[in-house]
Design an enzyme around this catalytic site. Structure first.
Site, PDB file in Angstrom:
ATOM      1  N   CYS A  30      58.660  15.284  10.180  1.00 40.15           N
ATOM      2  CA  CYS A  30      60.046  15.320  10.671  1.00 40.15           C
ATOM      3  C   CYS A  30      60.284  16.569  11.513  1.00 40.15           C
ATOM      4  CB  CYS A  30      60.975  15.283   9.447  1.00 40.15           C
ATOM      5  SG  CYS A  30      62.675  15.747   9.757  1.00 40.15           S
ATOM      6  N   CYS A  33      63.193  18.789  10.514  1.00 41.04           N
ATOM      7  CA  CYS A  33      62.862  19.474   9.252  1.00 41.04           C
ATOM      8  C   CYS A  33      62.106  20.768   9.534  1.00 41.04           C
ATOM      9  CB  CYS A  33      62.011  18.586   8.350  1.00 41.04           C
ATOM     10  SG  CYS A  33      62.829  17.071   7.827  1.00 41.04           S
TER      11      CYS A  33
END
Length: 105
Positions: A30, A33
């Site tokens: 991600c 993230c």
């Protein structure tokens, strides 16, 4: 550095903590993230002894992500006395997270 929290340690580390807890639900693949991760690590260092700061890899640990309705990552949940008292979905400035913790201290 933020603690690595797993399904096996979540109850003890997060729900039974007597301090505010910041939990970053993330995954290695991600992109956003990876933007939030260093911020969470900074907060872990700054709030050492005052709050618990950890990360849950949702690919390896899905139980609590599902329990708390984490559908998008990154999602950062703030816990106090075992209850969710704050939720931030997506990337946010560091101040968003620190303000949430400061309000509980």
């Amino acid at each position: 550095m933020a603690l690595a929290i797993t399904d096996a340690t979540f109850d003890e580390v997060v729900l039974k903590s007597d301090k505010p807890v910041v939990v970053d639900f993330w995954a290695a693949w991600c992109g956003p993230c990876r933007m939030v991760g260093p911020v969470i690590d900074e907060i872990a260092t700054e709030y050492d002894g005052k709050a618990v700061v950890g990360k849950v890899d949702v690919d390896a640990n899905q139980e609590f992500a599902a329990k708390y309705g984490v559908r998008n990552i990154p999602t950062v949940l703030i816990f106090q006395n075992g209850e969710v008292v704050g939720r931030q979905v997506g990337v946010a400035p560091k101040k968003t997270y620190t303000d949430a913790v400061d309000a509980l201290l």
